[in-house]
Enzyme design. Structure first.
Site, PDB file in Angstrom:
ATOM      1  N   ASP A  26      -0.127  -7.408  10.390  1.00 15.54           N
ATOM      2  CA  ASP A  26       0.965  -7.868   9.127  1.00 15.54           C
ATOM      3  C   ASP A  26       1.310  -6.500   8.481  1.00 15.54           C
ATOM      4  OD1 ASP A  26      -1.175  -6.937   7.486  1.00 15.54           O
ATOM      5  OD2 ASP A  26      -1.925  -9.050   7.510  1.00 15.54           O
ATOM      6  N   ASP A  64       2.475  -5.184   4.847  1.00 17.73           N
ATOM      7  CA  ASP A  64       2.640  -5.323   3.365  1.00 17.73           C
ATOM      8  C   ASP A  64       3.709  -4.112   2.647  1.00 17.73           C
ATOM      9  OD1 ASP A  64       0.467  -7.097   3.407  1.00 17.73           O
ATOM     10  OD2 ASP A  64      -0.803  -5.393   3.576  1.00 17.73           O
ATOM     11  N   ASP A  94      -7.922   1.871  -1.762  1.00 20.65           N
ATOM     12  CA  ASP A  94      -9.458   2.444  -1.528  1.00 20.65           C
ATOM     13  C   ASP A  94      -9.506   3.615  -0.707  1.00 20.65           C
ATOM     14  OD1 ASP A  94      -8.294   0.975   0.704  1.00 20.65           O
ATOM     15  OD2 ASP A  94      -9.601  -0.775   0.951  1.00 20.65           O
TER      16      ASP A  94
END
Ligand code: ATP
Ligand code: MG
Length: 433
Positions: free
Chosen positions: A56, A58, A137
């Site tokens: 996907d 983002d 992260d």
């Protein structure tokens, strides 16, 4: 300097607009035209740069969720822990997140909250793009594709880490794992998926901090487990989860058996391999099949234990199932819709050996027969000696065929739709029913 920004111009990186889905481009352009910053971020950028197809795209922006929501009629605001906007194009959803700032002490409780162990509980303090990058992260997850000039923005050395196939946490690893222990699982997931190494300082705290996973809500751990094991890289991910001593904090009873008993280890490995092969072949995978295989040795161990104390095999199985499930759900909570099917698959393992029963034909119509049969084969393949039972059921199906429609409730005979039998119907190997 860790937070340093490098800009890679459009002719020096491999992303072109043809790599990006039309819907993601629509969202980027509309935000840009309205005067907001609009960038792709995360897996969409990382995977495209690696020549992979991202699952996907983002989008990150300086528009607030409310502003994004106003701009797109086909959008809705979601999330409490992390407020964002979904722009919906039929089945395709583009996630739009507003730049976030790192958690700080002086923000109000409504906006950000940190738990006693330094864990982030809410995360709704908006910030600048630079701040947004540094609270992500791994450095390779903080690469942005900017629709304003088609450049790639690399923070904290993400671009170099991508070339060197290294996963490196941004900032101090121990602090980042304490903020969100799920990052340890994400580290393993990306290693398995991307075939990257962890940088030494990112790897070091993992075994030490692994017990922090027990503070993560068990429902979130369930979602993470599915991403870990049902994404096509279960076999390598499973070995890494064991190596980094994380597996036992997600599935403690299964882990105990796996570390002590060759059959349990072989069964787990075969289950992982089987799952990956099915995904490669574009076949469906169901969490309940996977989970019933993983937890079977623990159920079996407890059942045998109860039998040795004089309990009959059926009540012993039920009691074993209840207690293994109750224990398991304290760590990784399996939703009820799956536990019901897991129980059925396990109960069928007691019925499948009764081949002299006249009810054998009925079993073929059980909604979980296919899964139970596939599981039986997996048990044999992993070294359980069942006296050729798998082959017997293979032959039996060849002879009697499999009903076209399976009844919704096996026990309620009045509900059962009429069965159409087709002799010699080729074997389907789908565990889903
Ligand atoms: P994939 O979609 O392949 O699983 P991804 O990197 O896109 O990989 P997502 O879970 O979709 O992973 O998250 C999107 C991005 O959000 C990540 O790339 C990362 O920048 C950020 N992110 C997600 N989870 C965390 C987390 N627990 N801590 C910090 N940043 C995170
Ligand atoms: Mg993603």
């Amino acid at each position: 300097m860790p937070g340093q920004l490098a800009i890679i111009p459009r002719d020096e990186h491999g992303i072109s607009r043809s790599n990006i889905s039309d819907n993601a481009l629509k969202v980027l352009y509309r935000l840009h035209k309205a005067g907001y910053q609009a960038l792709l971020v995360g897996g969409g950028v990382r995977d495209t740069l690696l020549g992979m197809h991202p699952k996907d795209f983002d989008v990150a922006t300086d528009a607030t969720p409310e502003q994004v929501n106003k701009l797109f009629r086909n959008s809705r605001l979601i999330g409490r822990r992390f407020k964002l906007v979904h722009v919906i194009f039929g089945r395709d959803v583009i996630e739009v997140a507003t730049f976030r700032a790192p958690p700080q002490e002086n923000h109000s409780k409504q906006q950000a909250a940190t738990g006693s162990e330094g864990m982030i509980l809410r995360d709704n303090v908006y910030g600048t793009r630079d701040e947004d990058a540094l609270r992500r992260d791994f450095t390779v997850n903080a690469l942005y594709y900017n629709i304003a000039d088609f450049s790639v923005l690399s923070y904290a050395g993400g671009w170099q880490d991508l070339q060197q196939r290294t996963l490196r946490l941004i900032g101090d690893p121990e602090t980042r794992y304490r903020e969100d222990p799920v990052r340890m699982i994400r580290a393993i997931r990306f290693m398995g998926k991307l075939d990257f190494d962890l940088s030494p300082e990112t790897a070091e705290p993992v075994r030490r901090l692994a017990p922090l996973l027990e503070q993560v809500p068990s429902a979130r751990l369930f979602d993470e487990s599915l991403k870990l094991f049902l994404a096509g890289h279960a076999a390598s991910t499973f070995e890494l989860m064991r190596e980094y001593q994380l597996f036992g904090h997600l599935f403690p009873a299964a882990s105990e058996c796996i570390e002590e008993d060759d059959f349990a280890l072989e069964l787990a490995r075969n289950t992982m391999k089987n799952t990956d092969l099915r995904i490669q072949a574009d076949k469906s995978v169901t969490p309940y099949f996977f989970l019933s295989a993983l937890l079977w040795p623990a159920v079996l161990r407890m059942q045998r234990n109860l039998e040795s104390k004089g309990m009959d095999s059926h009540p012993a199985l039920h009691k074993a199932i209840d207690s293994v499930m109750a224990y398991q759900c304290q760590f990784t909570a399996i939703p009820r819709r799956f536990t019901i099917s897991m129980r059925e698959v396990w109960e069928l393992q007691l019925r499948l050996p009764k081949i002299r029963s006249r009810k054998c034909r009925d079993l073929l119509g059980h909604p979980r027969f296919r899964a139970a049969y596939d599981f039986l084969l997996l048990r044999e393949q992993s070294g359980e000696d069942l006296n050729g039972l798998g082959q017997w059921w293979t032959d039996f199906q060849q002879e009697h065929g499999v009903p076209e429609k399976t009844p919704s409730s096996f026990t309620d005979k009045t509900d059962r739709p009429p069965r159409r039998r087709r002799p010699n119907r080729p074997r389907r190997r789908k565990p889903s029913a």
